[in-house]
Write an enzyme that holds these catalytic residues in place. Structure first.
Site, PDB file in Angstrom:
ATOM      1  N   ASP A   1       0.881  -1.167   0.000  1.00  0.00           N
ATOM      2  CA  ASP A   1       0.000   0.000   0.000  1.00  0.00           C
ATOM      3  C   ASP A   1       0.921   1.219   0.000  1.00  0.00           C
ATOM      4  O   ASP A   1       1.551   1.536   1.012  1.00  0.00           O
ATOM      5  CB  ASP A   1      -0.895  -0.047   1.249  1.00  0.00           C
ATOM      6  CG  ASP A   1      -1.706   1.233   1.440  1.00  0.00           C
ATOM      7  OD1 ASP A   1      -1.483   2.215   0.696  1.00  0.00           O
ATOM      8  OD2 ASP A   1      -2.562   1.242   2.346  1.00  0.00           O
TER       9      ASP A   1
ATOM     10  N   GLN B   1       0.931   6.377   1.197  1.00  0.00           N
ATOM     11  CA  GLN B   1       1.679   7.372   1.977  1.00  0.00           C
ATOM     12  C   GLN B   1       3.166   7.398   1.625  1.00  0.00           C
ATOM     13  O   GLN B   1       3.908   8.204   2.178  1.00  0.00           O
ATOM     14  CB  GLN B   1       1.522   7.088   3.484  1.00  0.00           C
ATOM     15  CG  GLN B   1       0.093   7.178   3.993  1.00  0.00           C
ATOM     16  CD  GLN B   1      -0.462   8.593   3.962  1.00  0.00           C
ATOM     17  OE1 GLN B   1       0.272   9.573   3.910  1.00  0.00           O
ATOM     18  NE2 GLN B   1      -1.782   8.711   3.967  1.00  0.00           N
TER      19      GLN B   1
ATOM     20  N   LYS C   1      -3.038  12.136  -3.223  1.00  0.00           N
ATOM     21  CA  LYS C   1      -2.063  12.332  -2.152  1.00  0.00           C
ATOM     22  C   LYS C   1      -0.692  12.714  -2.710  1.00  0.00           C
ATOM     23  O   LYS C   1       0.227  13.024  -1.964  1.00  0.00           O
ATOM     24  CB  LYS C   1      -1.944  11.062  -1.315  1.00  0.00           C
ATOM     25  CG  LYS C   1      -3.174  10.786  -0.463  1.00  0.00           C
ATOM     26  CD  LYS C   1      -2.901   9.703   0.546  1.00  0.00           C
ATOM     27  CE  LYS C   1      -4.147   8.995   1.015  1.00  0.00           C
ATOM     28  NZ  LYS C   1      -4.981   9.786   1.928  1.00  0.00           N
TER      29      LYS C   1
END
Lengths: 142, 406
Positions: free
Chosen positions: B200, B203, B226
């Site tokens: 993932d 971030q 993001k």
């Protein structure tokens, strides 16, 4: 006092505040002032969902009127609960169902009505009205 | 190019405004990053000059849009250093990418009593899809624990790997703690037992130079919004060998080669996984965001953000009564904390009023909050357009909170 009269009282209290800091200091004071709910009623059954902070709300029916008590682990939320209780508690189900909460906008707390805030103001109002509706239905059935 | 923070901040129109009469200090970058003008202009130009449905019409605009779209795919392939451009699948975002793998990979490769490994610090979007899959398949979800700093316990991870393990799905960087996980080591350990790994990357892509070939991950997921690109577009990178074997996720137009009422022949990669009209404007915006980041220099961004993290950490540590949640050795520019016993929600309201945008709450990572036995945190997440001065505003806001609730 009627709900409207209490709302007007709150509106004039808030009119004295110059800025947001005064207003929030007042809400914080309201949140710290008194325990609003019996410790024994701070149970999961009384928790309102959909809030970032925990909110417990309890309603009791007494002689045609509803008595609300509440608590929260966040002080500002508790302060807002305190205001709502002051407005709605000790009124009949019909009066509570018909309350329009215009004072929230007038005292400048409408930002807490936004769903993103998830601070429980909307959930508290909804839950209080649901209690009023439930007591009204129960009363009419008897 | 020399990293000039004042010039960089000018690239972001939204950061030029005042809120509540104060200049906006935006520290909610882990939730979504702001968009540079070049990204906004790219999307606007697409809708003003190029908009047409792609891969279909034989007219001028359609060809032009298709070309831009496929060039964007190649650009994104290069940015993360994937082997092939058909290993880049356009999705709606990280959540969509993970759901695609959970659904398609799950259908093909997961059966009863198989095991999937995740970690305590996952975002809900890297927990719930696997939970649902495991329930459906009667498989087991194993969870890697963390230590008090918010770092995964590697020995336990190694112990969890066994012949029943069919997938490891782990975040590269924790959205709630900022921890950078040792994904390269995790991947190589899993590969020793031939277990594929999904990363993932929601971030990590905004902060770290990601090279999927070097990492050797089997899947890598991220969101455009993001990483300074528009909302509603994301990427699933997958190794060809898995994508080829996986059945389609959603079905409809675009993903087919031939349809009769008896039989449908699916399209080849990447179109097999791209049913329906894609978010062309968003894809072009993402490609433009990557061009922009390349221009600033990804090393420059990493160095500056590290400097900002160290500075902010030191400054916040000077304030009495702050409790830091997530103190891993390797972190991105994110600080999660609590102010004494003050509820994060209360703190958040006051900090907002001071013109500082932070996030409070569980950050869609309830299990890790439960692990720390807290209701949530206050999270300040920094981007390369943030400044030390702005951090001073955060300090000021925290002192105000302490004053009002103390």
């Amino acid at each position: 006092m009627t709900i409207q009269e209490i709302e007007n009282q709150i509106i004039s209290e808030f009119a004295n505040f110059d800025d947001w800091m005064d207003k929030y200091n007042y809400l914080i004071d309201l949140g710290k002032s008194i325990p609003l709910i019996d410790q024994k009623n701070k149970i999961n059954n009384n928790l309102i969902s959909g809030c970032q902070s925990k909110v417990w709300l309890r309603a009791e029916y007494n002689d045609g009127k509803i008595i609300f008590t509440a608590d929260s682990d966040a002080v500002i939320t508790k302060g807002i609960a305190n205001l709502l209780i002051r407005v709605l508690s000790n009124h009949t189900p019909d009066e509570i169902i018909n309350a329009d909460f215009k004072f929230i906008d007038i005292i400048g707390l409408n930002e807490h009505l936004s769903p993103t805030r998830s601070n429980g103001l909307i959930s508290m109002i909804k839950q209080m009205k649901l209690y009023a509706l439930a007591f009204k239905t129960k009363m009419e059935a008897n | 190019m020399i990293f000039d923070i004042n010039k960089i901040k000018q690239d972001f129109p939204i950061l030029q405004q005042n809120i509540y009469g104060k200049p906006l200090a935006y520290f909610d970058n882990a939730a979504t990053a702001q968009k540079p003008k070049v990204v906004i202009d790219t999307v606007s130009k697409y809708y003003s000059e190029e908009n047409a449905n792609i891969h279909r019409g034989a007219h001028y605009l359609s060809n032009k849009a298709t070309e831009s779209f496929e060039n964007a795919r190649k650009n994104i392939q290069q940015y993360i250093n994937a082997e092939n451009s058909h290993e880049i699948i356009f999705t709606k975002g990280t959540t969509d990418s993970i759901n695609l793998v959970a659904s398609s990979f799950g259908r093909k490769f997961i059966s009863k009593d198989d095991e999937i490994i995740i970690s305590v610090m996952e975002h809900h979007s890297n927990i719930v899809p696997w939970q649902i899959l495991c329930e459906e398949k009667k498989a087991k979800l194993n969870v890697i624990p963390i230590n008090e700093k918010g770092e995964i316990i590697f020995d336990t991870f190694e112990e969890l790997l066994n012949e029943k393990t069919k997938l490891v799905a782990i975040t590269h960087v924790s959205n709630a703690l900022g921890t950078i996980n040792p994904v390269k080591e995790i991947i190589s350990k899993a590969h020793e037992k031939n277990i594929p790994v999904l990363i993932d990357g929601a971030q990590s892509i905004p902060h770290l130079k990601v090279d999927v070939k070097k990492l050797d991950c089997d899947f890598y997921c991220f969101s455009g919004h993001k990483v300074y690109a528009p909302m509603g577009v994301g990427i699933l990178y997958g190794k060809e060998k898995f994508l080829e074997e996986m059945p389609p996720y959603q079905s409809g137009g675009e993903m087919i080669k031939n349809v009769t009422f008896k039989k449908t022949v699916f399209n080849e990669l990447p179109f097999k996984f791209e049913a329906g009209t894609p978010n062309v404007g968003g894809v072009l915006g993402l490609s433009a965001a990557f061009d922009y980041l390349n221009k600033i220099g990804r090393e420059n961004i990493e160095v500056y953000e590290n400097e900002l993290l160290n500075y902010a950490s030191e400054e916040l540590q000077k304030i009495n009564g702050l409790r830091f949640i997530g103190t891993a050795k390797h972190k991105t520019s994110l600080i999660s904390f609590l102010i004494g016993d003050i509820h994060p929600y209360d703190a958040g309201i006051i900090i907002d009023k001071m013109g500082v945008a932070i996030r409070t709450g569980h950050h869609c990572a309830q299990p890790v909050m439960d692990w720390f036995k807290i209701p949530g945190t206050i999270r300040a997440s920094f981007a390369f357009y943030n400044t030390k001065d702005e951090n001073g505003r955060l300090t000021e806001a925290i002192l105000q909170v302490k004053k009002m609730f103390g």
